[in-house]
Write a protein that holds these residues in place. Structure first.
Motif, short mmCIF file in Angstrom:
data_model
loop_
_atom_site.label_atom_id
_atom_site.label_comp_id
_atom_site.label_asym_id
_atom_site.label_seq_id
_atom_site.Cartn_x
_atom_site.Cartn_y
_atom_site.Cartn_z
N MET A 1 0.87 -1.18 -0.07
CA MET A 1 0.05 -0.01 0.03
C MET A 1 0.69 1.22 0.02
O MET A 1 0.51 2.25 -0.54
CB MET A 1 -0.89 -0.08 1.16
CG MET A 1 -2.44 -0.93 0.91
SD MET A 1 -3.34 -0.86 2.28
CE MET A 1 -2.60 -1.62 3.74
N ARG A 2 1.96 1.34 0.73
CA ARG A 2 2.78 2.49 0.72
C ARG A 2 3.55 2.58 -0.49
O ARG A 2 3.79 3.69 -0.92
CB ARG A 2 3.85 2.26 1.80
CG ARG A 2 3.73 2.48 3.25
CD ARG A 2 4.89 2.66 4.05
NE ARG A 2 4.43 2.71 5.42
CZ ARG A 2 4.51 2.00 6.39
NH1 ARG A 2 4.88 0.74 6.12
NH2 ARG A 2 4.09 2.51 7.54
N GLU A 3 3.83 1.50 -1.31
CA GLU A 3 4.49 1.79 -2.57
C GLU A 3 3.62 1.99 -3.97
O GLU A 3 4.07 2.40 -4.86
CB GLU A 3 5.31 0.37 -2.83
CG GLU A 3 6.49 0.30 -1.72
CD GLU A 3 7.44 -0.83 -1.91
OE1 GLU A 3 6.72 -1.85 -2.94
OE2 GLU A 3 8.44 -1.10 -1.18
N TYR A 4 2.20 1.55 -3.80
CA TYR A 4 1.41 1.82 -4.89
C TYR A 4 1.13 3.11 -4.83
O TYR A 4 0.97 3.83 -4.14
CB TYR A 4 0.35 0.79 -4.61
CG TYR A 4 -0.94 0.84 -5.48
CD1 TYR A 4 -0.43 0.46 -6.96
CD2 TYR A 4 -2.26 1.38 -5.72
CE1 TYR A 4 -1.32 0.35 -8.08
CE2 TYR A 4 -3.14 1.13 -6.47
CZ TYR A 4 -2.70 0.80 -7.70
OH TYR A 4 -3.50 0.68 -8.76
N SER A 5 0.79 3.66 -6.31
CA SER A 5 0.60 5.09 -6.31
C SER A 5 -0.80 5.68 -6.32
O SER A 5 -1.04 6.63 -6.13
CB SER A 5 1.11 5.56 -7.90
OG SER A 5 0.23 4.86 -8.78
N TRP A 6 -1.83 4.52 -6.17
CA TRP A 6 -3.22 4.90 -5.91
C TRP A 6 -3.79 6.13 -6.99
O TRP A 6 -4.18 7.12 -6.47
CB TRP A 6 -3.46 5.33 -4.56
CG TRP A 6 -3.01 4.26 -3.32
CD1 TRP A 6 -1.97 4.42 -2.78
CD2 TRP A 6 -3.75 3.03 -3.21
NE1 TRP A 6 -2.05 2.99 -2.09
CE2 TRP A 6 -3.01 2.46 -2.22
CE3 TRP A 6 -4.95 2.52 -3.75
CZ2 TRP A 6 -3.41 0.97 -1.93
CZ3 TRP A 6 -5.48 1.30 -3.22
CH2 TRP A 6 -4.69 0.57 -2.63
#
Length: 449
Positions: free
Chosen positions: A340-345
């Motif tokens: 979740m931290r690494e995904y750009s959303w």
């Protein structure tokens, strides 16, 4: 009695304001320049000050920023309006910004409101106003600080940001932190209301004004009296209706459809768009004069990828809510937190909320995940598919290809496609009608799909 200081180099304007203020129950002092204003403030600290921006011996905003008492309510006046000067005045702590020639109606309204603010019920604390705005990042702290500045004023606010960044929550926070917090807050999605009905919904109609109008109907501007109206997707409003809205903002009056008498309104307007407003003006989707009237104090909402560890705070908040509702104790595995931290959303908070909800349903006790699982999730939902658009293709054509490809990825289900695109179902229908593709891809026209 509250004490008013008027600082303006034109004696006629000072006398006019003084007459109105005396009728409203103020004691009044006058000054024609910065030097005299300082003398008057030493004699008696004002409760309210009306200060001209351009004074013979200095800049009114700079003078007030340097010398004005912090607990005095200040309103700036100018004959030379610009967005930059309005923003600077509000950041200096002004409660409003008046254009010359002065509107006596607005002047009286401001003086009466400032006089009664001291006796108004206490406003909610900051924690109450921002309770729904989860996040501790620097970007969110700055946003909340700006909301606290502009909320007590009467300034219209334009919220700009990508789809799914929480513009309605920001608008509600502005309302809750304002003196209007005990009155209605009414959110309106301009793209979700039929173009044939939106004028009636906003301003109301009289009985018999059109086919089907079998009774008088009060619109949002009447029902929100004393409160705040949030106009989302403002660029979806027709040009004709934008003209009417501009007139309401400038005069404070409107007419129901089919009526002949104007009604005075008392609402604060907050608008929002997920489009670049300058590009919307250039493309003919937003009137330039309305844009400048709405963006007295523009606020940009940060995308989730720029909010540091807020993504984890939000994910935990959504998961805890689901656990509370279903009496469960599901948690995120460390690899899911890392992913979740690494995904750009790209879909921002809306995409994160949907991911947590789907993951909660699929997981037993621990929600597992890695970066590849996010990619698979995105592709299966239609987010990760690629469209190759050559450089130089008009933006409208690129939008058309994206919308049609997303709809195809969703199997023609328009509701799902609209959610993924971050637009209303009504907006999607309008776009498909423009493209000549207003039926589902399988050839059916089922309105429930």
């Amino acid at each position: 009695m509250p004490h008013l200081l008027i600082v303006d180099d034109e004696s006629d304007i000072r006398e006019l304001i003084a007459d109105v203020a005396l009728e409203a129950g103020y004691t009044v002092a006058q000054a024609s320049d910065v030097r005299q204003a300082r003398i008057q403030m030493e004699r008696q600290k004002p409760d309210v000050a009306l200060v001209d921006v351009q004074l013979p011996d200095g800049d009114g905003v700079a003078f007030w920023k340097e010398s004005g008492p912090s607990d005095t309510q200040v309103v700036f006046m100018t004959g030379y309006s610009s967005v930059d000067s309005a923003i600077e005045a509000l950041r200096c702590g002004a409660v409003d910004y008046l254009l010359k020639p002065l509107s006596l109606r607005r002047l009286r309204g401001i003086l009466v409101e400032l006089k009664t603010m001291a006796s108004s019920p206490p406003m909610p604390g900051a924690s109450d106003c921002f309770a729904k705005m989860i996040g501790k990042s620097r970007a969110m702290q700055l946003l909340c600080a700006h909301i606290e500045k502009v909320a007590p004023t009467q300034a219209t606010v334009l919220l700009v940001g990508e789809s799914g960044t929480g513009k309605e929550l920001a608008a509600e926070a502005i309302h809750l932190a304002s003196p209007r917090h005990q009155q209605p807050f009414i959110p309106i999605n301009c793209g979700a209301i039929s173009p044939n009905l939106i004028e009636s919904e906003l301003f109301g109609h009289e009985k018999g004004s059109f086919t089907g109008a079998d009774r008088q109907h009060k619109g949002y501007f009447e029902r929100a009296r004393g409160g705040t109206i949030f106009l989302d997707e403002i660029t979806e409003m027709s040009m004709e209706l934008q003209v009417r809205l501009l007139r309401v903002l400038e005069t404070g009056r409107f007419m129901r459809v089919g009526a002949h008498e104007e009604i005075e309104t008392d609402v604060r307007v907050v608008a929002a768009t997920n489009r670049n407003p300058e590009q919307a003006v250039a493309g003919g989707a937003l009137r330039e004069d309305l844009y400048h009237r709405l963006s007295v104090f523009p606020l940009e909402l940060p995308p989730l990828r720029e909010r540091e560890d807020d993504v984890i705070l939000l994910a935990e908040h959504f998961l805890q809510k689901l656990n509370d509702e279903n009496n469960t104790r599901k948690t995120f595995a460390p690899e899911a937190v890392k992913a979740m931290r690494e995904y750009s959303w790209p879909g921002n908070i809306r995409e994160l909320r949907n991911y947590v909800y789907r993951s909660y349903i699929l997981a037993d006790d621990v929600i597992k995940g890695d970066f590849n699982s996010f990619e698979l999730e995105a592709h299966s939902a239609g987010w990760g598919s690629e469209i190759l658009v050559p450089v130089g293709v008009p933006l409208a054509e690129a939008n058309r290809q994206l919308i049609l490809a997303t709809l195809k990825q969703c199997g023609g289900v328009k509701k799902t496609a609209a959610e993924m695109l971050g637009i209303s179902l009504k907006t999607l229908y309008n776009r498909l009608e423009e493209y000549g593709a207003d039926t589902d891809l399988d050839g059916s026209s089922n309105p429930l799909r």
